[in-house]
Enzyme design. Structure first.
Site, PDB file in Angstrom:
ATOM      1  N   TYR A   1       6.709   6.636  17.319  1.00  0.00           N
ATOM      2  CA  TYR A   1       6.992   6.592  15.880  1.00  0.00           C
ATOM      3  C   TYR A   1       8.178   7.505  15.561  1.00  0.00           C
ATOM      4  O   TYR A   1       9.154   7.096  14.928  1.00  0.00           O
ATOM      5  CB  TYR A   1       5.728   7.041  15.145  1.00  0.00           C
ATOM      6  CG  TYR A   1       5.857   7.294  13.669  1.00  0.00           C
ATOM      7  CD1 TYR A   1       5.668   6.257  12.750  1.00  0.00           C
ATOM      8  CD2 TYR A   1       6.134   8.569  13.175  1.00  0.00           C
ATOM      9  CE1 TYR A   1       5.759   6.501  11.385  1.00  0.00           C
ATOM     10  CE2 TYR A   1       6.228   8.810  11.820  1.00  0.00           C
ATOM     11  CZ  TYR A   1       6.036   7.784  10.929  1.00  0.00           C
ATOM     12  OH  TYR A   1       6.129   8.022   9.584  1.00  0.00           O
TER      13      TYR A   1
ATOM     14  N   SER B   1       0.842  -1.201   0.000  1.00  0.00           N
ATOM     15  CA  SER B   1       0.000   0.000   0.000  1.00  0.00           C
ATOM     16  C   SER B   1       0.874   1.247   0.000  1.00  0.00           C
ATOM     17  O   SER B   1       2.101   1.165   0.144  1.00  0.00           O
ATOM     18  CB  SER B   1      -0.930   0.016   1.224  1.00  0.00           C
ATOM     19  OG  SER B   1      -0.165   0.223   2.394  1.00  0.00           O
TER      20      SER B   1
ATOM     21  N   LYS C   1      11.993   6.729  14.234  1.00  0.00           N
ATOM     22  CA  LYS C   1      12.472   7.305  12.962  1.00  0.00           C
ATOM     23  C   LYS C   1      13.771   8.082  13.211  1.00  0.00           C
ATOM     24  O   LYS C   1      14.638   8.148  12.352  1.00  0.00           O
ATOM     25  CB  LYS C   1      11.399   8.205  12.354  1.00  0.00           C
ATOM     26  CG  LYS C   1      10.107   7.454  11.959  1.00  0.00           C
ATOM     27  CD  LYS C   1      10.340   6.528  10.782  1.00  0.00           C
ATOM     28  CE  LYS C   1       9.076   5.828  10.317  1.00  0.00           C
ATOM     29  NZ  LYS C   1       9.294   4.971   9.148  1.00  0.00           N
TER      30      LYS C   1
ATOM     31  N   THR D   1      -1.815   8.783   2.248  1.00  0.00           N
ATOM     32  CA  THR D   1      -1.895   7.318   2.253  1.00  0.00           C
ATOM     33  C   THR D   1      -2.923   6.882   3.298  1.00  0.00           C
ATOM     34  O   THR D   1      -3.297   7.666   4.184  1.00  0.00           O
ATOM     35  CB  THR D   1      -0.538   6.680   2.628  1.00  0.00           C
ATOM     36  OG1 THR D   1      -0.210   7.071   3.972  1.00  0.00           O
ATOM     37  CG2 THR D   1       0.577   7.112   1.682  1.00  0.00           C
TER      38      THR D   1
ATOM     39  N   ILE E   1       3.137   4.401   0.013  1.00  0.00           N
ATOM     40  CA  ILE E   1       4.433   4.752  -0.573  1.00  0.00           C
ATOM     41  C   ILE E   1       5.181   3.495  -1.032  1.00  0.00           C
ATOM     42  O   ILE E   1       5.832   3.503  -2.077  1.00  0.00           O
ATOM     43  CB  ILE E   1       5.272   5.547   0.459  1.00  0.00           C
ATOM     44  CG1 ILE E   1       4.546   6.851   0.836  1.00  0.00           C
ATOM     45  CG2 ILE E   1       6.655   5.863  -0.075  1.00  0.00           C
ATOM     46  CD1 ILE E   1       5.135   7.580   2.042  1.00  0.00           C
TER      47      ILE E   1
HETATM   48  N1  LIG Z   1       2.628   9.066   4.453  1.00  0.00           N
HETATM   49  C1  LIG Z   1       3.447   9.980   4.973  1.00  0.00           C
HETATM   50  O1  LIG Z   1       3.142  11.206   4.978  1.00  0.00           O
HETATM   51  C2  LIG Z   1       4.752   9.571   5.545  1.00  0.00           C
HETATM   52  C3  LIG Z   1       5.596  10.574   6.054  1.00  0.00           C
HETATM   53  C4  LIG Z   1       6.820  10.212   6.578  1.00  0.00           C
HETATM   54  C5  LIG Z   1       7.211   8.889   6.573  1.00  0.00           C
HETATM   55  N2  LIG Z   1       6.379   7.930   6.088  1.00  0.00           N
HETATM   56  C6  LIG Z   1       6.852   6.537   6.120  1.00  0.00           C
HETATM   57  O2  LIG Z   1       6.665   5.938   4.867  1.00  0.00           O
HETATM   58  C7  LIG Z   1       6.443   4.537   5.026  1.00  0.00           C
HETATM   59  C8  LIG Z   1       5.177   4.138   4.306  1.00  0.00           C
HETATM   60  O3  LIG Z   1       4.120   4.845   4.884  1.00  0.00           O
HETATM   61  P1  LIG Z   1       2.683   4.978   4.224  1.00  0.00           P
HETATM   62  O4  LIG Z   1       2.193   6.345   4.519  1.00  0.00           O
HETATM   63  O5  LIG Z   1       2.704   4.485   2.832  1.00  0.00           O
HETATM   64  O6  LIG Z   1       1.870   4.004   5.189  1.00  0.00           O
HETATM   65  P2  LIG Z   1       0.805   2.847   4.927  1.00  0.00           P
HETATM   66  O7  LIG Z   1      -0.066   3.200   3.787  1.00  0.00           O
HETATM   67  O8  LIG Z   1       0.176   2.577   6.250  1.00  0.00           O
HETATM   68  O9  LIG Z   1       1.747   1.648   4.533  1.00  0.00           O
HETATM   69  C9  LIG Z   1       2.544   1.020   5.494  1.00  0.00           C
HETATM   70  C10 LIG Z   1       2.896  -0.345   4.969  1.00  0.00           C
HETATM   71  O10 LIG Z   1       3.722  -0.993   5.932  1.00  0.00           O
HETATM   72  C11 LIG Z   1       3.223  -2.301   6.110  1.00  0.00           C
HETATM   73  N3  LIG Z   1       3.615  -2.846   7.396  1.00  0.00           N
HETATM   74  C12 LIG Z   1       3.370  -2.345   8.631  1.00  0.00           C
HETATM   75  N4  LIG Z   1       3.901  -3.160   9.559  1.00  0.00           N
HETATM   76  C13 LIG Z   1       4.500  -4.166   8.889  1.00  0.00           C
HETATM   77  C14 LIG Z   1       5.219  -5.303   9.306  1.00  0.00           C
HETATM   78  N5  LIG Z   1       5.419  -5.572  10.606  1.00  0.00           N
HETATM   79  N6  LIG Z   1       5.717  -6.126   8.365  1.00  0.00           N
HETATM   80  C15 LIG Z   1       5.515  -5.873   7.060  1.00  0.00           C
HETATM   81  N7  LIG Z   1       4.822  -4.824   6.598  1.00  0.00           N
HETATM   82  C16 LIG Z   1       4.313  -3.984   7.527  1.00  0.00           C
HETATM   83  C17 LIG Z   1       1.719  -2.163   5.975  1.00  0.00           C
HETATM   84  O11 LIG Z   1       1.143  -3.431   5.735  1.00  0.00           O
HETATM   85  P3  LIG Z   1      -0.401  -3.771   6.097  1.00  0.00           P
HETATM   86  O12 LIG Z   1      -1.194  -3.380   4.884  1.00  0.00           O
HETATM   87  O13 LIG Z   1      -0.343  -5.235   6.340  1.00  0.00           O
HETATM   88  O14 LIG Z   1      -0.750  -2.976   7.314  1.00  0.00           O
HETATM   89  C18 LIG Z   1       1.651  -1.236   4.779  1.00  0.00           C
HETATM   90  O15 LIG Z   1       1.832  -1.950   3.590  1.00  0.00           O
HETATM   91  C19 LIG Z   1       6.383   4.289   6.529  1.00  0.00           C
HETATM   92  O16 LIG Z   1       7.646   3.862   6.998  1.00  0.00           O
HETATM   93  C20 LIG Z   1       6.077   5.654   7.091  1.00  0.00           C
HETATM   94  O17 LIG Z   1       6.534   5.809   8.398  1.00  0.00           O
HETATM   95  C21 LIG Z   1       5.169   8.247   5.581  1.00  0.00           C
END
Ligand SMILES: NC(=O)c1ccc[n+]([C@@H]2O[C@H](COP(=O)([O-])OP(=O)(O)OC[C@H]3O[C@@H](n4cnc5c(N)ncnc54)[C@H](OP(=O)(O)O)[C@@H]3O)[C@@H](O)[C@H]2O)c1
Length: 320
Positions: free
Chosen positions: A205, A53, A209, A240, A55
């Site tokens: 969190y 899902s 990070k 997301t 990013i």
């Molecule tokens: N979106 C932002 O604005 C933002 C900003 C800064 C940093 N980030 C970082 O970018 C990354 C992606 O974030 P996102 O916004 O795309 O979040 P997201 O849509 O919630 O995606 C997170 C992904 O991580 C997976 N995941 C969580 N725990 C896991 C585990 N133990 N083993 C394997 N997969 C696992 C989830 O799988 P499930 O579908 O199974 O839950 C999901 O596919 C994260 O590291 C987040 O901290 C995001």
């Protein structure tokens, strides 16, 4: 070699946070970026965690679109298969594999790494993208605080176990997906498991990070001899399901300004596809960024050493 430092305008955008992290910053900066050469990653292999899902899916799609063979490491293979099917609609000749790996579970990480090494000789790009923001203090199967387990311990263990395959690549890249939220947090070397103090998911969190960013130079040194580069980065504010669920008020307020997942994926794809970048640095929008803006978050080398030793002990690795 080009030194990837921000221009004055770019640095100003970064300091404003809202402009720099939003889609506005991405639009302004990306005007100057040349497109990736077609098939730039043909013949290379990539592994993206949490690729079903947000990013992570966009990173997997971007790498596959440049010709890489991509493994989507996910904790639920049904969701992984759906993501792979969606990527294939956009990239019809995508070479994708879906594998189960719960990165927060160190036993699962070891089993996954053994399976992966049984099938794959060489790994060019390892993107530690999986992320969580729990609402209350939660522990992994091995009893570690969940943000620490997901963002730090699992990625360190997976990197070390896959290092033989990474070392076989010509210039392997390991990317830790951190967050701009880490700017507000210092290392807490006496409370890495967040056992004391009021627990807030957003704080846990951001602390984990911060740990990723603090560990990046040490990891870069550790793997330099094997030709493996290690980068940490932040993607900006990205629309997301993770943000919508974990930060609903922020999501509702900031939604018009949020980046697309493809925008958020850009720097990871660029890092993976660009040779000769300095290792051990923190990146955002294709530029090296400061690791601290606040005096109170600055860490001492003794704190970073304690974090490194703690991680070595917790993962059972001889990386000390
Ligand atoms: N979106 C932002 O604005 C933002 C900003 C800064 C940093 N980030 C970082 O970018 C990354 C992606 O974030 P996102 O916004 O795309 O979040 P997201 O849509 O919630 O995606 C997170 C992904 O991580 C997976 N995941 C969580 N725990 C896991 C585990 N133990 N083993 C394997 N997969 C696992 C989830 O799988 P499930 O579908 O199974 O839950 C999901 O596919 C994260 O590291 C987040 O901290 C995001």
């Amino acid at each position: 070699m080009t030194v990837h430092r921000p221009t004055h305008l770019d640095a100003t955008l970064d300091r404003t946070v809202v402009l720099g992290y939003s889609r506005i910053g991405f639009r302004v900066r990306s005007r100057a970026w040349p497109p990736f050469p077609p098939q730039a990653l043909k013949g290379r292999t990539a592994l993206v965690t949490g690729a079903n899902s947000g990013i992570g899916k966009a990173i997997a799609a971007g790498l596959a679109g440049l010709g890489a063979s991509v493994t989507l490491a996910v904790r639920n293979t049904s969701r992984g298969d759906v993501a792979a099917a969606e990527i294939t609609v956009a990239v019809p000749d995508a070479a994708l594999q879906v594998e189960r790996c719960d990165v927060a579970d160190l036993v699962d990480v070891r089993e996954f790494a053994a399976r992966f090494l049984g099938k794959t000789d060489r790994l060019d790009m390892l993107v530690h993208n999986a992320g969580v923001m729990p609402t209350s203090r939660t522990e992994s199967t091995q009893g570690h605080e969940l943000c620490l387990a997901t963002h730090v311990l699992g990625p360190l263990l997976l990197t070390e176990l896959l290092s033989p395959a990474l070392a076989r690549a010509a210039a392997a890249q390991v990317i830790l997906m951190s967050s701009g939220g880490m700017y507000a947090q210092a290392l807490h070397p006496n409370n890495l498991e967040y056992r004391t103090g009021d627990y807030h998911g957003a704080t846990a969190y951001a602390r984990s990070k911060r740990m990723q960013v603090a560990l990046t130079p040490a990891l870069a040194d550790h793997y330099a001899g094997e030709g493996i580069s290690v980068h940490s980065m932040h993607p900006g504010w990205v629309d997301t399901s993770g943000v919508a669920t974990s930060l609903p008020k922020f999501h509702a307020l900031a939604r018009p300004l949020l980046r697309s997942p493809a925008d958020g994926a850009d720097t990871a794809i660029w890092l993976a596809a660009t040779d000769g970048l300095p290792s051990g640095r923190f990146w955002h929008d294709r530029r090296i960024r400061p690791e601290h803006y606040l005096r109170r978050t600055r860490d001492r080398s003794a704190d970073r050493d304690r974090l490194w030793q703690f991680c070595a002990a917790a993962t059972g690795l001889a990386i000390g």
